[in-house]
Design a protein around this motif. Sequence first.
Motif, mmCIF file in Angstrom:
data_model
loop_
_atom_site.group_PDB
_atom_site.id
_atom_site.type_symbol
_atom_site.label_atom_id
_atom_site.label_comp_id
_atom_site.label_asym_id
_atom_site.label_seq_id
_atom_site.Cartn_x
_atom_site.Cartn_y
_atom_site.Cartn_z
ATOM 1 N N PRO A 373 -11.349 -4.607 36.393
ATOM 2 C CA PRO A 373 -10.605 -4.085 35.235
ATOM 3 C C PRO A 373 -11.427 -4.022 33.951
ATOM 4 N N SER A 374 -12.267 -5.005 33.687
ATOM 5 C CA SER A 374 -13.036 -4.991 32.443
ATOM 6 C C SER A 374 -14.109 -3.902 32.463
ATOM 7 N N VAL A 375 -14.729 -3.698 33.606
ATOM 8 C CA VAL A 375 -15.735 -2.634 33.724
ATOM 9 C C VAL A 375 -15.050 -1.267 33.647
ATOM 10 N N GLN A 376 -13.899 -1.128 34.301
ATOM 11 C CA GLN A 376 -13.147 0.122 34.227
ATOM 12 C C GLN A 376 -12.763 0.434 32.785
ATOM 13 N N GLU A 377 -12.302 -0.561 32.047
ATOM 14 C CA GLU A 377 -11.919 -0.353 30.655
ATOM 15 C C GLU A 377 -13.101 0.100 29.817
ATOM 16 N N LEU A 378 -14.263 -0.545 30.005
ATOM 17 C CA LEU A 378 -15.456 -0.160 29.255
ATOM 18 C C LEU A 378 -15.857 1.273 29.575
ATOM 19 N N ALA A 379 -15.864 1.634 30.859
ATOM 20 C CA ALA A 379 -16.258 2.985 31.252
ATOM 21 C C ALA A 379 -15.266 4.022 30.744
#
Length: 882
Positions: A373-379
């Motif tokens: 979720p955190s990587v998805q949010e950043l991307a």
Amino acid sequence: MAEARTTTLLGLAIGASVAVLPVLLLVLFSVGVLRPLDPITHAASYRDRHVSVRLVAALKTFEQAVVRRDRVNVGPPSALLLLDGVPQCRSAWDGHESLLERVRGLLSRTGVAPPSAAQRLAARLSDLDDELLRFSKGSGRRVSDAVGFDSARWFAAVGAALQRPIDAPEYPGRKFTVQCADIITAAAMLARSDGRMLGALSWRGTEVERVLSRWRPEQFVEISSRQIARSNPWRGLPGCIFMGNSAPDAPAPVPAYFVSGSRPAESLLCARPQMYAASENDKDVAAPTAIAGAATADLAVDDERWKVPPSLDIMLQPLSTLRLPSGSLYRLYTDASTAIDETPTAYRYGPNRIDVAGSPTDVGFSIDLTIDPSVQELAQKTAACYTGRQDVCRALGITRIEDAGGPLGHRMLEQAVVRMAAVAIIDVASGRIEALAGALTPCARHEYDGPHRAAGCDKRLPYVPRYRPDALLNPAVFYDAMPASVIKPIMAEAFLTDPEVGARWLASERASMRNPGTPSLESLRGQLMRSMSGRFLDRMFCADQGFVRCERPWRIEAMAAAFGWNGGCTTPRDDCGRRDLLFGRAVDAGADSGGVAPLATLVPYGRLLVEPLGGRMDAPFHLRSPLALDAAKVRTCAAGPDGQRFSNDDWEKCGGGAVVDIVAEGWGQGQARASALGVAGMLASLAAAANGQTATRSPHLVEGLHGVASKGSNALELAVSRFGMAEAEPSRLQHDVAEVILSGLSYSHRAGTARLACEQLFDARTCRDMDWIAGKTGTPTFPNDERSLDELWRLCGQGAAKTRAEQASCGPLRPYKWYVAAYRTQRGDPRWTKVIGVLTERNWLRESGRIHGAGDHGPNPAAEIAMQIAGRHAGFLGGAAP
């Protein structure tokens, strides 16, 4: 006495008749509004959607009646014309007063019977025609031409429907017949609520070509059962969609989030330990947090939905048969009445239930996603920032040197650096897809969301707006483009493993790696970092052996398969070059047992050196067959127009049948295609080999499916051939070769084609010293790199294009830019841990009307986006890192 007795009996009879008249009227009115029961609506209670077969058939008669308005022969009919046009329904629709109509008339205030069925139907068809005109001429219309209702065509369709029995798959051997009352109901459905149903139908101009291929040439609208289906609310609750615990080193054994549905009961269900906990010990861990839906274009900066990939429901659609208790596979694996020999898998899970308010309730199987979720949010936020969301840019602290402190992309249309951004991130060691992000500017979205460009969008853009639902989906998996130079790692692997020269070239490259400094122009690493396509084509066509008896193009074709490309291309197939998003299987992967078709979401991945069957562009694609190339023609292509070799623009004027087609593939053009996910998966295979992995898993979005934990072992048996992650496969790439290729790519941002992009984010010295990322740029051909928007408007705006070159300039090609990179997230660890693939559509400079970063000049925005994300992910760039 007898006469008196007769009078008394008559009076009693009359009194009784008056007494039962209200009951009789009630029955008559009921009979008047009810039609014979359609058996299909009484399907088994397990069905998720209930549909009237007869009503669908009645609605489909309108498919033939809706035509271009200037081609309508007979408009909406009168009541008399209706009776003549559909004589089979005359007795049901005519104006003769039946007993029921006379009773209704007597009870009405006017004493006049209400309009006949034919009169009511004629009025509805007239209303429908008015709504068709409004619908097809409004600003938000979904059809390119004004349409209207043609009575003559409708009469023919209705006559055929009334005579043709209908087969229902749910009832093998049974047939149903459309009735006159069904026609009236269908017309009422289309006309009621100001034609609101029209917006839900499928219209020509709103569907992709593969859907239109099954329509008749004159057909404008398609009506299917989904428009009138009704869900079954009593079957149970769907399983949950969990994220945030798939990594082997996850800090908690339970997921951090779940994607909630619209029903409150679903959110309460997914927060219960039995739904996510694998064991009793996990039940004390904090429950996952609900996220109500996926990312959209207008989210507030602090909205949790940034953590969910756009179009997630579309990606997971094939699993609904397991996630919904009404799904056919769910029933197959859970019903006690199901005999084992009914399924080739010979597997049953048993009841999957949970207590809801004291009652055992069926619940679907839950899905564990690989998304971080955190990587998805950043991307997702970075993609939104680069497509014009300045509030998101400020929140992330994203800046570019070119903007000189102003808003990101403020010199471009819509203050957006790019018009579209697609991002895929893969974990190298496991093949988990950790992010699938995508965004479009408002004007780019509108080009796919209607036949007209929105007010405020530049009318000079050379694209004809039309509604394309597929183009509004997440571009990280549903878009593909010519991969251009991002195919060079595949080519380099083929060169360095060539049986004739590979060992010598590999030894030379590894020797040069021991010497510090930028690789030379003569080395493969130097040509790779500088993207010297002419030199790569020299190697591809065997310049070192005089271009004779060259088989390297076919070695590259085979090597593409080793990188996961060209799936399903051995024989002609429409899905050549696609791959399953859910579990990472190739499209032509066989079932584990019994020939059961696996569940899959097939998405564009990668194809190279393929061709359409028979040379027809609408035909299925397959691998090119090896052939002996004419050495003289190849030699002419290599020499270039000036006859001098070793200039970087060699091969561009190549001609000569099969040779030029294969040269185009060597450029990563022609029929070659890839998606952001596909190029990321390609480089993830290379990074895994460089890390020393002997086996790899293909990129996959689903880690597994499970049932209710209280049942004991709650993992849904992966041996079931319909679903389950593809097995890890031995790597077909050489470890020492992969190290050489990634070494060359690690110089791309230092002194190669990604240097200017790097220097938009970092200073030049930092870029020269960066060793945590290794990437490759790519620029597909675009005919308008040197044209301004004013020139394009003069050329394309009035349909003035005449020559083939002018028509290409006004065609569908878009100014894409690629970047794919492996990067490290652990300081001091030499292994490549993640891979990111980015596809962007460049934007136009507002003042000059020129494309930004024409050709290979100027910054590559795809590389910028990748470095913005990777730099924050690894902690090498400002802003919060995951």
